[in-house]
Design an enzyme around this catalytic site. Structure first.
Site, PDB file in Angstrom:
ATOM      1  N   ALA A   1      16.812  10.844  46.871  1.00  0.00           N
ATOM      2  CA  ALA A   1      18.036  10.216  45.674  1.00  0.00           C
ATOM      3  C   ALA A   1      18.801  11.472  45.309  1.00  0.00           C
ATOM      4  O   ALA A   1      18.409  12.644  45.121  1.00  0.00           O
ATOM      5  CB  ALA A   1      17.347   9.799  44.296  1.00  0.00           C
TER       6      ALA A   1
ATOM      7  N   CYS B   1      19.435  23.641  46.071  1.00  0.00           N
ATOM      8  CA  CYS B   1      20.801  24.051  45.377  1.00  0.00           C
ATOM      9  C   CYS B   1      20.890  25.023  44.648  1.00  0.00           C
ATOM     10  O   CYS B   1      21.561  25.066  43.455  1.00  0.00           O
ATOM     11  CB  CYS B   1      21.626  22.780  45.258  1.00  0.00           C
ATOM     12  SG  CYS B   1      20.719  21.810  43.997  1.00  0.00           S
TER      13      CYS B   1
END
Ligand SMILES: C[S@@+](CC[C@H](N)C(=O)[O-])C[C@H]1O[C@@H](n2cnc3c(N)ncnc32)[C@H](O)[C@@H]1O
Length: 404
Positions: free
Chosen positions: A191, A315
Site C-alpha cells: 500500500a 525511501c
C-alpha cells in the site's frame, strides 16, 4: 496549479537528521537538506496508465515541456478505458490462503496489444539516447526539469485513471525487479500501490500478489488497483493481508520476483510530521525499524525460487535501514547474492538522478569508487540523494538473487 500551503519542518526530526546524515553523507547531506526543506522545489513524475487511452494527456504533457524518463518502444496494452469493478470473494486479515479477486462486472474482457503511438519528439528522444535500454519498455513516466506539479486526476466514474503522480525515483526499484510477462510476483509491502501499478505497466505477470497488513492502507491499495487496472488483468492480481514476515514459510520458493518496499523512516514525510510530538514519537521507534526490515527481507528471500530475485527498497537516506539491513541479511543468508545495479540503472539514468553507491562507507573509508562493477559495497545497493535540480529521492534499492 494551486500554490502549496507552506509547511514547516519538525525541529526534532531535522535535528536528528542533521546529526546522522552529515556524518553519513558529508556534503551530499547539505544539498539533500536544501531540497527537503524546500517543498516548492520538489519535482513530480507522471506515470501513464497503459490500460487507458492517454493520447490527450501525452499531448498536454509535451506541450508543457514534460519529457519521457524512459525510452518508449515495444507495445502498450490498451483496454478501451473500461471500468474496473471488482469485489473480493475472500478477504480476511491473517488468512492462510491468498484471497482472490472476483470480477463483479466486466463489460469488455479482452484488450489489444498495440504499438505505442510515438510522436516525432519521442523518436528524437530515442535517437539521442541510444545507450538506454530497459526491458520495461511499456512503463512510461513523464518528468519536467522544473518543479511543475501536474494536477492529480479526479475519479472518473466508469473510467480508469490515465496517470499516477509519483516521485520518479520510486520507479527504480521496479526497474531493478525486471518483471517479465508470465512471472509470479510478490509485492510484500504494497500500500498504497504505486509500485504495484508500475509493475503492471512494465509487464503482464501471471500473478501479482499485493500484500498489505494494515486494513486502512489495504483499502487505499484496493482503490488504487481498481482505479488503474482493467477487468482483464484483475484475475492476475490478488490482495493479501498478511504480516509479510510470515510469508517466507507459507509461500517458500513460489515467486520469481519479490519486491520488499519496506516500512521505513520516510525522510520526506517524517520531516513534515504534523507536530514535534509526532516527530519525536517516530524517532523513538526508529531504531526498531531495521529489525523488521531484515525480517521482511529474509521472508522475501525464502519466498523467491532459486534463481529468482528480491529487490529491497526504502525511501530514507539512513544507512541503518539501507546498506546495513542488506549486509545483515546477507551474512545469514548465504544463498543470496547482491547484484551490481550501477551499470544497469545508475549510469543510464544519471542525467536525471543523483546516485550514490554507499555514501556512509565512502565517508568512513575515504576510498570512494564510482567506477562501474566496483566493490562488494557497491553491490549492497544504490542511494538516490535529492539535490537541487534533481530533487528525486530519497530512495535506496538493492537487488539480491537467490542462487540456483
Ligand atoms: C513504504 S510503504 C509501501 C509503499 C508501496 N510499495 C507503494 O509503492 O505504494 C510500506 C508498507 O509496508 C506496510 N507494512 C508494515 N509492516 C509490514 C509487515 N510486517 N508486512 C508487510 N507490510 C508491512 C506498511 O503498512 C506500508 O503500507
Amino acid at each position: 496549479m494551486q500554490p502549496k500551503k507552506e509547511r514547516s519542518p519538525c525541529p526534532a526530526v531535522l535535528g536528528h537528521f542533521d546529526q546522522q546524515y552529515s556524518e553519513e553523507l558529508g556534503d551530499l547531506w547539505a544539498s539533500a537538506r536544501e531540497v527537503l526543506l524546500d517543498p516548492r522545489s520538489w519535482q513530480y513524475g507522471v506515470m501513464l496508465n497503459r490500460f487507458s487511452v492517454v493520447t490527450d494527456i501525452t499531448q498536454i504533457l509535451q506541450s508543457q515541456g514534460f519529457s519521457t524518463l524512459l525510452p518508449q518502444t515495444c507495445v502498450s496494452a490498451r483496454l478501451f478505458d473500461s471500468p474496473s469493478l471488482m469485489t473480493y470473494s475472500k478477504y480476511q486479515e491473517g488468512e492462510d490462503t491468498l484471497p482472490t479477486l472476483r470480477i463483479s462486472k466486466c463489460p469488455r474482457e479482452d484488450f489489444d496489444l498495440q504499438p505505442v503511438i510515438t510522436s516525432d519528439e519521442h523518436r528524437q528522444d530515442l535517437q539521442s539516447e541510444p545507450s538506454i535500454s530497459f526491458p520495461a519498455a511499456s512503463l512510461q513516466c513523464y518528468i519536467h526539469p522544473s518543479p511543475l506539479r501536474f494536477p492529480s486526476q479526479a475519479h472518473r466514474p466508469g473510467q480508469l485513471k490515465q496517470y499516477y503522480l509519483l516521485n520518479a525515483a520510486s520507479l527504480l526499484p521496479v526497474l531493478a525487479l525486471q518483471v517479465r510477462d508470465g512471472d509470479k510476483v510478490l509485492d510484500l509491502c504494497s500500500a498504497p500501490g504505486g509500485k504495484a501499478v508500475a509493475i503492471m505497466q512494465s509487464a503482464t505477470p501471471e500473478l501479482l500478489c499485493c500484500n498489505e497488513p494494515d486494513p486502512h492502507r489495504r483499502d487505499w491499495l484496493t482503490k488504487t488497483l481498481e482505479s488503474f487496472l482493467p477487468h482483464s488483468v484483475n484475475s492476475r492480481v490478488v490482495v493479501s493481508a498478511r504480516d509479510g514476515r510470515s510469508l517466507g514459510h507459507s509461500e517458500a520458493g513460489f515467486y520469481d520476483k519479490v519486491l520488499v518496499d519496506a516500512p521505513c523512516s520516510n525522510d520526506r514525510s517524517w520531516l513534515y510530521s504534523s507536530n514535534n510530538q509526532q516527530g519525536e514519537q517516530r524517532l523513538k521507534g526508529r531504531s526498531r525499524l531495521p529489525v523488521v526490515q531484515a525480517q521482511l527481507l529474509r521472508a522475501a528471500l525464502s519466498a523467491v525460487r532459486p534463481g529468482g530475485v528480491v529487490v529491497y527498497s526504502t525511501c530514507t537516506l539512513s544507512s541503518f535501514e539501507n546498506h546495513a539491513v542488506v549486509e545483515t541479511v546477507l551474512n545469514d543468508f548465504p544463498e543470496a547474492e547482491p547484484e551490481d545495479l550501477w551499470e544497469e540503472i545508475a549510469i543510464p539514468l544519471s542525467k536525471y538522478f543523483e546516485f550514490s553507491p554507499h555514501p556512509g562507507y565512502e565517508q568512513l573509508h575515504h576510498e570512494a569508487s564510482m567506477q562501474p562493477g566496483a566493490t562488494y559495497h557497491h553491490r549492497l545497493g544504490i542511494l538516490v540523494v535529492p539535490r537541487p535540480g534533481k530533487t528525486w529521492g530519497p530512495m535506496f534499492f538493492s537487488r539480491l538473487r537467490r542462487r540456483e
